[in-house]
Every structure is written in structure tokens, then in C-alpha cells.
Design an enzyme around this catalytic site. Structure first.
Site, PDB file in Angstrom:
ATOM      1  N   CYS A 282      41.923  38.162  35.257  1.00  0.00           N
ATOM      2  CA  CYS A 282      42.463  39.762  35.571  1.00  0.00           C
ATOM      3  C   CYS A 282      42.239  39.545  37.137  1.00  0.00           C
ATOM      4  O   CYS A 282      42.908  40.229  38.146  1.00  0.00           O
ATOM      5  CB  CYS A 282      41.358  40.587  35.337  1.00  0.00           C
ATOM      6  SG  CYS A 282      39.886  40.707  36.325  1.00  0.00           S
ATOM      7  N   GLU A 384      52.472  41.074  32.399  1.00  0.00           N
ATOM      8  CA  GLU A 384      50.965  39.791  32.821  1.00  0.00           C
ATOM      9  C   GLU A 384      51.158  38.916  32.101  1.00  0.00           C
ATOM     10  O   GLU A 384      51.312  38.756  31.016  1.00  0.00           O
ATOM     11  CB  GLU A 384      49.881  40.400  32.846  1.00  0.00           C
ATOM     12  CG  GLU A 384      48.603  39.702  32.939  1.00  0.00           C
ATOM     13  CD  GLU A 384      47.358  40.214  32.474  1.00  0.00           C
ATOM     14  OE1 GLU A 384      47.435  41.262  31.847  1.00  0.00           O
ATOM     15  OE2 GLU A 384      46.057  40.306  33.512  1.00  0.00           O
TER      16      GLU A 384
END
Ligand code: NAD
Length: 499
Positions: A282, A384
Site C-alpha cells: 500500500c 490502484e
């Protein structure tokens, strides 16, 4: 026969009874290496009931005694670092050396949480009024749930477990069904370290198990880490059921390279942070923002060379820079994004789509990929990707570079590379993200500070680990007490003031 994993309840493995299973893959070869049971609502209910009764006694232990369990656990994990790292890498696909880091960053928070006697001390004001003392206590919430992602199967469970347990809570951990073996082993080690049975139960599962936790009346709080759509769902459902919730989501982290930056340093930082763990972090850097055409040309040339030279190998190859992705599904998604980038008009400088590792043709590998001239409206910039794909977005000047991460939907981390202290200081003050690195590409804060993203990267008020974790996992009780030594002032019908 494929080995069957279990849940972990009342201090021991518990076989699944739902007859629903998920496959756990060996990402290096694309084969199924185990099956994990998916808990039913009834199985979750039994694990919660067990935790409710165990928590009452655990909360009565003094904080120092609880902290000693954490310290013994820390030593047990350190002694098992090698086999645990190999197990983690074998299910996730990250390299063994990276898996050691995954475990170590979790242990850092165990170490911090062992300071519970100090962190739980509360506050005291003597003589707040005549004969009146005011003090506040931090009390555990009860039973809390931790729902965690595949990409850090040791670190993120430990970020939740260590502070929650240190505060006197019991925990139901629902790890990712893609790599559940390390979380299960960590639970065994907690019991070996002296944690009473039932204080930590692990239920494996999917949406059914998660929904059972989100709606269970005896779950007081939910800590979640995973993708943004699920984080939003968990936050709204848990909140609607009256639970405290902190939910951390996806990311799109930028690394801005100002014209005066040390380019060698910036390139090293970019290749490590973009391609390490195959981009499945992340805090991975997925966007490079060079400022000015000259810097951009030089940066892209150097990045192209380094991206082509990446060593993609199996997770147990100590010389590999990155291993495979976690599942075939993840690989298909990442390849789809690379196709989309080409279709949208970005320049694919290094193409990792056709990469295969000899002898591991069915593994979930994608080679390092580099895009130049990516524009903010493209899907490869907005979304993402969570794979080894780095996008270069060229910025004309400092203001444009600052605006890119600030205006992005996600706001987890950002980095700026420069030798100019003024520019860095201003960037830190103005950029709209939760964590910032100055000449540091992956600014994951140390365990005694807090970790958390902004905007679509985090829902809820408090961050993970650091002092915020002790706030999240306790409720404050404030006591106003008076010992008037025989004084009577009669009934008062106005709000008491200290004047
Ligand atoms: P995910 O959202 O697919 O899964 C996370 C957890 O939610 C798992 O335990 C999973 O079983 C559960 N889940 C999945 N679908 C669900 C549903 N429909 N209903 C209820 N529960 C569900 O995430 P992932 O693929 O395991 O992890 C990768 C994601 O996590 C990335 O987006 C990454 O950025 C993010 N992440 C964020 C942070 C952070 O601190 N912000 C840290 C690590 C990972």
C-alpha cells in the site's frame, strides 16, 4: 491430497464445519498448495462467544502482566523468523528477505505495545474543585475484530493484535484467505507465550464471515485494512451497527523529483519502492513525477535501464528483486491495466507482459513495466494497479507536481526528492496526504508514531499503531470524585461550576 488448514479457537486449531473452502496457491508454480475453510455465521458466532468469556479474565490481568505475554511472543517469533519468513513467502510470492521485513515491522509494534503499562496510565487532576479530584481511565472495549489483507500477512495482523491485546481486549482475527498460514501460526505462538485460550481466535473466511463480525452485537470495534471499496463497505456497515471502526484502503503514491534532486538516489528509491514485493504494497510508489522536461528525460532513461535489469525470480531465490503476484486473478488484473495504458495512449517504455520464468511457466509472474507520458485522466493513473508497474507523469513545475498527489482520490503516502530544504518544508506543509517522505521513498512511520492515509485511503478518525492505537482500542472513563470531610452544602439546582 491437498492439506486442509483450520481456524484457531480456544487456544487450538478448529476444523471448519461449513464445507466451503478457498484454494491457497503457490504463486511460483500456479498450483494449489492448501485449502482454507471459509467460516459460516454460526462458526463466527461460536468464536465470538468463546472470546467474550475469555476477555473478562484477560482484562483483569494488570497491564504489565499482559505486556510480558507480548515480550515472550516477540522472542518466540524472533526464534522462528526463518521458517515463518519462508512460509509467508511461499503463499504470498514476495521474496524471503522481504518477508522477514514484513514480520519485523509487525514485531516493532509488538515491542511498542509492550509499553502498555505506561501508555494506559490515564490522566489525573488533583483539586479540580474544593476536595474534588478528576481522573480518567482507559478501559478495554471488549471483543474486537481485525480484518486484514493478503499483502502483509504478518505485519498488519500484528499492528492490530499487539495494541488490542495489550489494552485488555480479546480479538477475532479474520486474515486474508489468500495467505492464512502465518496468521494461524502467530496465534499458536501467542498461546505458547502465555495468552489465555480464547483471547485471540482466528476465523478464516470471506464475505460471510466478515458480515457475521460486522453485525455481531458482541463485537465492539472493527479494524480493517484492504482495498478502498471494501474499506468503505466495512466502515459504513460497522458504524451502522454501532461499532467503532477504522478502515484503511488503497493507494496511489507519488514520488516527486525536483530538478535539484540527487538523481542516482531518486532512481534507486523509485525502482525499490515501485517493484519491491511486485508492487503489492500500500506504500509502493506507483507514480513518478519529474519536474521539468530535462529531469524527466534523464529519469526515464535511467529508470528504463534499471527496470529492464530487474531480477524477477521465485520467492525463495535470495537474489531476486521481486517474485510473482499472489494469484492468477491478480496477474490478469495487472496485465489488463498495462493493456489499458497502451490503449489510452501512454508510452510503454518497458513491457513486462510477456515475462516467463523458465521452469515456472505457470507461476503468476509479471515483469517490471514502465510507462512514460501518463496523463491524470488515464485509468492507469487514477486507479490502484497493485503490481510492478510504474507510471511517469511529467510535471512542468513545482506547483503542478504538488497538485498531482494533492488532487488524487487516494492520499496514503507521497515522497519528495530534493536538496532544497525550503522546497521540501513547503511540500510537507501543503501536500494533501497522510504520510510524507522527504528523500525517503516508503515513509512507513516507526511503530511509536502513527500510520494512516487520508481521503479514499482511510476511513475513521484514528490511525494505526503509535499512541492512536491505544486510543482506538480503549474507551475513556472520566471520574469526578469528592471527599468532603463532613461538609454539607445542601442541594444545588444549577449546573456545578468550579468557580
Ligand atoms: P481486499 O479488500 O480484497 O481484502 C481485504 C480483506 O477483506 C480480506 O480479509 C478479505 O477476505 C476481505 N474481503 C474481501 N472482499 C470482501 C467483501 N466483499 N466483503 C467483506 N470482506 C471482504 O484487499 P487485498 O487484496 O487483500 O489487499 C490489497 C489492498 O489492501 C490494496 O488495495 C492495498 O492498497 C490495501 N492495503 C492498504 C493498506 C493501508 O494501510 N492503507 C495496507 C495494506 C494494504
Amino acid at each position: 491430497m491437498t492439506p486442509a488448514l483450520t481456524h484457531f479457537v480456544s487456544g487450538k486449531p478448529a476444523s471448519g464445519t461449513s464445507d466451503r473452502w478457498a484454494d491457497v496457491f503457490d504463486p511460483n508454480n500456479g498450483t494449489v498448495q492448501a485449502r482454507v475453510p471459509l467460516a459460516s455465521t454460526a462458526e463466527v458466532g461460536a468464536a465470538v462467544a468463546d472470546a467474550v468469556s475469555a476477555q473478562r479474565e484477560w482484562a483483569r490481568w494488570n497491564p504489565q502482566r499482559r505486556a510480558r505475554v507480548l515480550l515472550r511472543f516477540l522472542r518466540l517469533v524472533e526464534n522462528e523468523m526463518e521458517p515463518l519468513s519462508r512460509l509467508l513467502a511461499s503463499e504470498h510470492g514476495k521474496t524471503v528477505s522481504d518477508a522477514r521485513g514484513d514480520i519485523q515491522r509487525g514485531l516493532d509494534v509488538v515491542e511498542f505495545a509492550a509499553g502498555a503499562p505506561h501508555l494506559l496510565k490515564g490522566e489525573y487532576s488533583t483539586d479540580a474543585g474544593p476536595g474534588i479530584d478528576v481522573y480518567s481511565l482507559r478501559q478495554p472495549l471488549g471483543v474486537v475484530a481485525a480484518i486484514t489483507p493478503f499483502n502483509f500477512p504478518a505485519m498488519i495482523p500484528l499492528w492490530k493484535l499487539a495494541p488490542a491485546l495489550a489494552c485488555g481486549n480479546a480479538v477475532i482475527l479474520k486474515p486474508s484467505e489468500r495467505d492464512p498460514s502465518v496468521p494461524l501460526r502467530l496465534a499458536e505462538l501467542f498461546v505458547e507465550a502465555g495468552l489465555p485460550p480464547g483471547v485471540l481466535n482466528v476465523v478464516n473466511g470471506d464475505k460471510e464471515a466478515v458480515d457475521a463480525l460486522l453485525t455481531h452485537p458482541d463485537i465492539a470495534a472493527v479494524g480493517f485494512v484492504g482495498s478502498t471499496p471494501i474499506a468503505q463497505y466495512i466502515y459504513s456497515t460497522a458504524s451502522a451497527h454501532g461499532k467503532r471502526a477504522q478502515c484503511f484502503g488503497g493507494a496511489k503514491n507519488h514520488l516527486v523529483v525536483l530538478p535539484d534532486a540527487d538523481l542516482d538516489q531518486a532512481v534507486d528509491a523509485l525502482v525499490g519502492a515501485a517493484y519491491g514485493s511486485a508492487g503489492e504494497r500500500c506504500m509502493a510508489i506507483s507514480v513518478a513525477v519529474p519536474v521539468g522536461e530535462a529531469v524527466a528525460d534523464e529519469l526515464v532513461a535511467r529508470l528504463a535501464m534499471r527496470t529492464r535489469a530487474l531480477r524477477v525470480g521465485t520467492s525463495d531465490d535470495e537474489s531476486a528483486d521481486l517474485g510473482p503476484l499472489v494469484t492468477a486473478e491478480a496477474r490478469t488484473r495487472v496485465l489488463g491495466y498495462i493493456d489499458a495504458g497502451v490503449a489510452e495512449g501512454a508510452e510503454l517504455v518497458v513491457d513486462g507482459r510477456d515475462f516467463t520464468l523458465p521452469g515456472h511457466e505457470d507461476g503468476f509472474f509479471v515483469g517490471g513495466s514502465l510507462f512514460d507520458r501518463v496523463r491524470p485522466e488515464m485509468s492507469i493513473y487514477r486507479e490502484e494497479i497493485f503490481g510492478p508497474v510504474l507510471s511517469v507523469v511529467r510535471a512542468a513545475d513545482y506547483e503542478e507536481a504538488l497538485a498531482l498527489p494533492s488532487e488524487h482520490e487516494y492520499g496514503n503516502g507521497v515522497a519528495v526528492f530534493t536538496r532544497d530544504g525550503d522546497a521540501a518544508r513547503e511540500f510537507v506543509a501543503r501536500v494533501d496526504t497522510g504520510m510524507v517522505g522527504v528523500n525517503v521513498p516508503i515513509p512507513v512511520p516507526v511503530g511509536y508514531h502513527t500510520f494512516g492515509g487520508w481521503k479514499a485511503s482511510g476511513f475513521g478518525d484514528l490511525n494505526q499503531h503509535g499512541p492512536d492505537a491505544f486510543r482506538f482500542y480503549t474507551k475513556t472513563k472520566t471520574v469526578t470524585s469528592r471527599w468532603p470531610s463532613g461538609v454539607r452544602d445542601g442541594a444545588s439546582f444549577v449546573i456545578p461550576t468550579m468557580s
